[in-house]
Every structure is written in C-alpha cells, then in structure tokens.
Design a protein around this motif. Structure first.
Motif, short mmCIF file in Angstrom:
data_model
loop_
_atom_site.label_atom_id
_atom_site.label_comp_id
_atom_site.label_asym_id
_atom_site.label_seq_id
_atom_site.Cartn_x
_atom_site.Cartn_y
_atom_site.Cartn_z
N ASN A 92 0.78 -1.24 0.00
CA ASN A 92 0.00 0.00 0.00
C ASN A 92 0.81 1.29 0.00
OD1 ASN A 92 -2.69 -1.25 0.22
ND2 ASN A 92 -1.98 -1.92 2.23
N TYR A 93 2.08 1.21 0.36
CA TYR A 93 2.85 2.45 0.51
C TYR A 93 4.15 2.51 -0.28
CZ TYR A 93 -0.40 3.62 4.23
OH TYR A 93 -1.55 3.92 4.93
N LYS A 94 4.75 1.38 -0.54
CA LYS A 94 6.04 1.39 -1.23
C LYS A 94 5.89 2.03 -2.61
CE LYS A 94 9.97 -1.49 -2.51
NZ LYS A 94 10.54 -2.87 -2.54
N GLY A 95 6.74 3.01 -2.89
CA GLY A 95 6.68 3.71 -4.15
C GLY A 95 5.63 4.81 -4.18
N ARG A 96 4.83 4.94 -3.10
CA ARG A 96 3.79 5.96 -3.06
C ARG A 96 4.06 7.00 -1.98
NH1 ARG A 96 -1.73 2.79 -2.59
NH2 ARG A 96 -2.63 4.74 -3.38
N ILE A 97 5.10 6.79 -1.20
CA ILE A 97 5.50 7.79 -0.20
C ILE A 97 6.65 8.58 -0.80
CG2 ILE A 97 6.36 8.18 2.13
CD1 ILE A 97 5.12 5.56 2.98
N ALA A 98 6.31 9.72 -1.39
CA ALA A 98 7.31 10.52 -2.09
C ALA A 98 8.38 11.01 -1.11
CB ALA A 98 6.64 11.70 -2.77
N GLU A 99 9.63 10.76 -1.44
CA GLU A 99 10.73 11.10 -0.53
C GLU A 99 10.95 12.60 -0.42
OE1 GLU A 99 14.21 8.96 -1.61
OE2 GLU A 99 13.32 6.99 -1.22
N ASP A 100 10.46 13.38 -1.40
CA ASP A 100 10.65 14.83 -1.30
C ASP A 100 9.53 15.51 -0.53
OD1 ASP A 100 8.72 14.36 -3.24
OD2 ASP A 100 9.39 15.98 -4.56
N ARG A 101 8.57 14.72 -0.02
CA ARG A 101 7.52 15.26 0.83
C ARG A 101 7.72 14.78 2.27
NH1 ARG A 101 1.45 15.25 -1.20
NH2 ARG A 101 1.65 12.99 -1.04
N PHE A 102 7.24 15.57 3.20
CA PHE A 102 7.34 15.29 4.63
C PHE A 102 6.25 14.27 5.00
CE2 PHE A 102 6.48 16.27 9.10
CZ PHE A 102 7.76 16.42 9.63
N SER A 103 6.64 13.19 5.70
CA SER A 103 5.69 12.12 6.03
C SER A 103 5.32 12.15 7.50
CB SER A 103 6.31 10.75 5.71
OG SER A 103 6.57 10.62 4.32
N TYR A 104 4.01 12.13 7.78
CA TYR A 104 3.58 12.01 9.17
C TYR A 104 2.65 10.82 9.32
CZ TYR A 104 -0.77 14.60 7.99
OH TYR A 104 -1.96 15.03 7.44
N PHE A 105 2.78 10.14 10.46
CA PHE A 105 2.07 8.90 10.77
C PHE A 105 1.02 9.22 11.82
CE2 PHE A 105 1.32 4.83 12.77
CZ PHE A 105 1.55 3.87 11.80
N VAL A 106 -0.24 8.88 11.54
CA VAL A 106 -1.36 9.25 12.40
C VAL A 106 -1.66 8.16 13.42
CG1 VAL A 106 -3.78 9.93 12.46
CG2 VAL A 106 -2.35 10.61 10.52
N TYR A 133 7.53 2.49 7.93
CA TYR A 133 6.88 3.48 7.07
C TYR A 133 7.74 4.74 6.86
CZ TYR A 133 2.83 0.49 7.67
OH TYR A 133 1.99 -0.60 7.68
N HIS A 134 8.89 4.80 7.52
CA HIS A 134 9.87 5.88 7.33
C HIS A 134 9.26 7.26 7.60
CE1 HIS A 134 12.04 2.56 5.58
NE2 HIS A 134 11.13 2.44 4.63
N ALA A 135 8.49 7.35 8.66
CA ALA A 135 7.83 8.61 9.01
C ALA A 135 8.83 9.65 9.50
CB ALA A 135 6.78 8.36 10.09
N ASP A 136 8.51 10.92 9.21
CA ASP A 136 9.29 12.04 9.72
C ASP A 136 8.67 12.63 10.99
OD1 ASP A 136 11.17 12.23 7.44
OD2 ASP A 136 9.38 12.78 6.31
N MET A 137 7.36 12.39 11.17
CA MET A 137 6.67 12.98 12.32
C MET A 137 5.51 12.06 12.73
SD MET A 137 4.96 16.80 12.74
CE MET A 137 3.42 16.50 11.84
N ILE A 138 5.21 12.06 14.00
CA ILE A 138 4.03 11.38 14.54
C ILE A 138 2.97 12.44 14.82
CG2 ILE A 138 3.11 10.02 16.44
CD1 ILE A 138 5.08 8.49 14.64
N LEU A 139 1.76 12.20 14.34
CA LEU A 139 0.61 13.04 14.69
C LEU A 139 -0.20 12.24 15.71
CD1 LEU A 139 -1.14 15.54 14.38
CD2 LEU A 139 -2.27 14.45 12.43
N PHE A 140 -0.13 12.64 16.96
CA PHE A 140 -0.68 11.87 18.08
C PHE A 140 -1.95 12.56 18.58
CE2 PHE A 140 -1.02 9.99 22.23
CZ PHE A 140 -0.39 8.76 22.13
#
Length: 354
Positions: free
Chosen positions: A134-148, A199-206
């Motif tokens: 569901n995520y490999k190749g769809r999480i663009a590395e030039d965008r900031f990723s946050y995990f909910v 998931y290589h997240a940059d931030m957690i949204l808690f």
C-alpha cells in the motif's frame, strides 16, 4: 541554483503528481507536484525548526499522511468496528464519523486494568507486507511524512470506561492511572518504532482531545501530575528516533500549551473556533508550531475566499511557525486556493526576510 531571493511564477509550473492513500477514511489523494525552489519536505522542516520557510506549508500538497488501515484503531474510528482494545465503534453517516457504541464498556474500573486489559500484539501484524502493498513507491521522498495515531491517553481511558468514570479516576486514582499510562506509553512507543522503521515517518501526529468548546476537561495541575510524565516519555522516544511529534488536541486547550511544550511536543494541531490561535501563537509560537485546517464553504465567493486566505497568512502565518491543510467544498472556483496560498505566503515571507 536554489531560488531563495525572489518569487517566480514558474515555481507553480506543474511537473508531475503525487498519489497517496487517504487518511481518516478518505479515498486516494492525487495532488499536483510543482517546481518549487526547495522540496516540500525541506520547507516543512524549516517551519518545525523555527526557521522561516519559503512558503507556508500546505500539508494537503506537501505532506505524506500515513494511517495504515491494518491498524484496528484506524478502521474502527473511520468506519466503525472493533478497535485495538476491543471497543466497538458505530459509524454515523450524517456526521461521517464513528463513535463508541452506546452501552459499550471494556474496563470495569481503572484499578482492574491489569486483569481486564488485553494488550494488542503489534508483532502479530505483517507491517512489512502492508507497506509493500500500500505504501512502497507511493511515499514521495521529497515530501514530509507524518504517521497518524488516534486515541491517546485521555481518549483511550474515556473509550474504555466512559467519561464520567474517567473524570472520577483522574481525581481518585492518579497512581493507578499513572501505572496504566506508563504501560500504554510503552505500547505506543512500539507503534512509533514501526512508524519509523517500516513506514519511514518524519513525524508522529498523536491524537488526544482534551477540551470542550469552552475549556479543558481537566486542570493543568492534573495534566502535570498524570499526563506530563508519560508524554515526556513518548516525545523523548520519538525524538531519539529522529522524528518530530505533533499533538492533535481539539477543544479549548490553550491553558495547557505551556505543558504541551514542557512535554516535548514540536507542534500542536488545535481547533481554531475554540481557541484564540493568534494570541497563543504570539505567546508560544517560538516554542510550539501550529498545524491547522482552513475550510472554505461552498457559499464563499472566490473574492471572499482569497481575502480569508490572505487574512490567515497575515495573522498566524507570518510567524513562520504555521502549517495548514486547505479544504474547499467547491471544485469549480476560478482561483486555485492552494496556488494562491503558495504565491501569497511566498511573497510575504520574502518581504519579512528583506
């Protein structure tokens, strides 16, 4: 050469697209990729680090939002069903949200949490398979990723045993709550580790809503004695993994912000119509960034929408400590509000730097 010193309309040239699974039950999101002077990820980090970003980060376009539907909490909260801790949720179509099914009670008393709570086994889920599918190749590395992550400490307790008994426990059983929350913090750290490693997240949204429309559910003293140590434990673990952490907390929670800062949160995602966000930004903005959502109603004219957008940028945005998500009920506007947000904030930040 990075174009820091001036705005060029060519920066809004569309050079591709981003595709990401939706969050909170939304379908797949497809948004344009622009020819920005730096990556959206770099710009978001500038905001979180207290540096002036080149433009006001638009999380709808600039961030990867990750909320795997293999998490029972995510599925139950978005669509109804049984969550991670065995609580049943019902979906309500009119509000397009799920709530705990009336009459549901998973924990008879906070003093019995050791006997009655069945802790979810994070290792029982094939996280790598989910990421691959569901995520490999769809999480663009030039965008900031946050995990909910939904259902924080207070929310989880209210879901397990109801609000009334949760409030009683805050007053009568602080030691039991501290022991339960210490165990709950460890469990969340396990989930946060998965967010980083898989998931290589940059931030957690808690998520942990802590207020009504007019005030907090509990006093700052209760937060300091019961919640603060556990949140410090979670934020330290998150920072040690090289990630940021943002607290989503709705309600009128402004008087808790000094404690959110003490807890170690990098940002707060709060409710605009329940807080004086400008006053809170003026007071705490250097230590705590804000994330928010700006909604544009269908009956708002293009002119009024632009004026509203400019007002928001000039209000909170000029601190350089704000990120937002735009939500427009109309799809037929003559103006692209996301592009106008970029254009206007980019030029305003250039003036500030000059």
């Amino acid at each position: 050469m990075v174009r820091y010193d001036k705005f060029d309309e060519k920066e809004l040239k569309i050079i591709g697209e981003y595709r990401m699974p939706g969050i909170y039950g939304a379908p797949e999101i497809v948004v344009p990729r622009y020819d920005y002077p730096i990556t959206p990820k770099e710009n978001m980090i500038r905001m979180l680090e207290g540096q002036t970003p080149l433009w006001l980060p638009n999380q709808t376009l600039d961030n990867n939002a990750i909320q795997p539907m293999i998490m029972p909490d995510a599925r139950a909260r978005n669509f109804g069903g049984i969550d991670w801790f065995g609580i049943e949720w019902e979906y309500e179509p009119l509000s397009k949200a799920a709530m705990v099914k009336p009459g549901t009670r998973r924990l008879s008393d906070i003093t019995r949490w050791r006997e009655e709570i069945l802790w979810p086994d994070l290792s029982a889920i094939d996280w790598k398979k989910d990421h691959e599918e569901n995520y490999k190749g769809r999480i663009a590395e030039d965008r900031f990723s946050y995990f909910v992550i939904v259902n924080g400490f207070f929310e989880r307790t209210a879901d397990l045993m109801g609000f009334e008994d949760t409030f009683c426990a805050l007053l009568e059983e602080p030691e039991e709550l501290n022991a339960f929350y210490d165990r709950l913090a460890d469990w969340h750290i396990g989930l946060i580790t998965i967010a980083k490693e898989i998931y290589h997240a940059d931030m957690i949204l808690f998520h942990d809503d802590m207020g009504t429309q007019i005030d907090t559910f509990f006093s700052p003293d209760i937060f300091e004695k019961i919640f603060l140590p556990q949140y410090q434990k979670i934020t330290k673990a998150t920072h040690d993994m090289g990630m940021y952490i943002c607290l989503h907390s709705c309600g009128c929670v402004g008087r808790l912000l000094p404690l959110f800062i003490q807890a170690g949160f990098d940002a707060w995602e709060g409710q605009d119509n329940a807080n004086d966000k400008k006053a809170l930004m003026d007071t705490y903005g250097k230590e705590l960034a804000q994330c928010t959502m700006y909604e544009f109603s269908a009956d708002m004219s293009d002119e009024d929408a632009i004026a509203y957008l400019h007002e928001k940028v000039d209000g909170l945005g000029l601190t350089g400590r704000l990120a937002c998500r735009l939500w427009d009920e109309r799809s037929d506007r003559a103006v692209n509000l996301s592009e106008e947000l970029y254009r206007y904030s980019r030029m305003r930040y250039l003036k500030l730097q000059a």
